[in-house]
Design an enzyme around this catalytic site. Structure first.
Site, PDB file in Angstrom:
ATOM      1  CG  HIS A 166      -4.178  -0.888  -0.776  1.00 26.31           C
ATOM      2  ND1 HIS A 166      -3.945  -0.758   0.570  1.00 26.31           N
ATOM      3  CD2 HIS A 166      -4.775  -2.103  -0.933  1.00 26.31           C
ATOM      4  CE1 HIS A 166      -4.378  -1.835   1.206  1.00 26.31           C
ATOM      5  NE2 HIS A 166      -4.881  -2.670   0.315  1.00 26.31           N
ATOM      6  CG  ASP A 209      -5.958  -5.167   2.910  1.00 22.48           C
ATOM      7  OD1 ASP A 209      -6.620  -6.164   3.266  1.00 22.48           O
ATOM      8  OD2 ASP A 209      -5.747  -4.880   1.720  1.00 22.48           O
ATOM      9  CB  SER A 230      -0.953  -0.025   1.198  1.00 23.43           C
ATOM     10  OG  SER A 230      -1.874   1.057   1.135  1.00 23.43           O
TER      11      SER A 230
END
Length: 342
Positions: A190, A283, A163
């Protein structure tokens, strides 16, 4: 949320302030007209989120992002004119720690562009909330897909989640390791789907190796690197094909690393390696733990080399990571553990 705006054009600063002022849940606590000012103001009064321009005289948005993330880290959203024309800078900024990118709303006032920016601000707010330790571990996301036969030509699957700061981290790893002919690599980063194809091209240019985006219904490719390309979640179906699913709809991370990692843990019966890199939030931690419980090798990036030590920290705290390594050692362990077989 407390917001700050960094832009060297006064009219654009005012346009962004107007967008924020039309909401009740956000306030602008300061504005800066240069990267240098942004670094100084952030140290004096750190906001929850900075709307950062890319191209400014003196210190640009990439360097300002890098310095802020090193000195007084906070969430940063790149807001710049024509981001599609400055993809190299966009991915450098994302690698330096920016969360996402949005086009600057037009000065004349566009409901669509305003709504897009506000939606991204709302998503960042959800990520900030999810990153708070008080929220505890991320909820387990276990898609119930049928078990799938594996492809005979692939004996190892390397699943990588990243991310905030991910683009640069991925480039560093993939410069030192490429999947051999008996392995496949899948990356879940992401990133807004509007930039996924250009991100694949940018990453390929950094590592001098092809990177393909995952098409719905596509297969794992031996010796290839595949990248999730939509805001939906990528999964493996019962025919060993890669597909996109919208559910879980309300999960703030899109595409979700947890969803894919859980899929690997449940359905990939051969060797696999799960790698969780830098990023805000949690996540991937639950999915990485599922992979470890399934007997797969699991790796998390260490704190020192992470642009944002959120996702790897969650993996370390929950025991999901069998190995915690600095970024430069991850490619080395892949070269040791993922070898070409006869």
């Amino acid at each position: 949320m407390k917001l700050a705006i960094v832009n060297d054009v006064l009219l654009i600063t005012e346009a962004l302030r107007r967008v924020v002022a039309n909401t009740q849940e956000h306030e602008v606590i300061w504005t800066a007209s240069s990267g240098e000012q942004a670094v100084q103001f952030c140290a004096e009064n750190r906001p929850d989120l900075i709307l950062m321009d890319l191209i400014m005289p003196g210190m640009d948005g990439v360097e300002a992002t890098r310095q802020i993330m090193q000195q007084t880290p906070c969430a940063i959203l790149i807001v710049t004119a024509s981001p599609e024309d400055n993809t190299s800078m966009v991915f450098r900024a994302l690698g330096a720690g920016a969360l996402d990118v949005a086009a600057t709303p037009v000065l004349s006032g566009s409901a669509a562009s305003d709504a897009t920016l506000l939606a991204k601000i709302k998503t960042v707010g959800r990520l900030i909330a999810a990153d708070l330790p008080a929220n505890g571990a991320a909820a387990k996301v276990s898609p119930s897909y049928s078990a799938a036969p594996t492809q005979q030509e692939i004996d190892t699957l390397v699943a990588i989640g990243a991310s905030t700061g991910g683009p640069i981290a991925l480039a560093k790893i993939l410069r030192t390791w490429k999947p051999p002919a008996n392995a496949a690599a899948v990356i879940v980063q992401h990133i807004d789907q509007a930039f996924s194809s250009s991100f694949a091209s940018w990453l390929a240019s950094q590592i001098d190796f092809p990177v393909d985006v995952i098409e719905d219904g596509g297969q794992l490719q031996p010796g290839r690197i595949l990248l999730a390309k939509t805001n939906d979640h990528v999964i493996l179906d019962d025919n060993q094909r890669l597909r996109y699913r919208a559910t879980p709809v309300n999960y703030p991370y899109r595409p979700s690393i947890d969803v894919f990692f859980h899929c690997v843990a449940q359905h990939w019966k051969k060797k696999a390696v799960g790698i969780l890199l830098t990023g805000m939030g949690r996540d991937g931690a639950a999915g990485l733990l599922a992979m470890r419980m399934a007997g797969k090798l699991t790796i998390a990036q260490d704190q020192k080399t992470s642009a944002v030590y959120g996702m790897p920290r969650a993996a370390a705290e929950t025991g999901a990571a069998e190995v915690i390594l600095p970024l430069e050692k991850i490619g080395t362990i892949l070269n040791t553990k993922v070898k070409k077989t006869a």
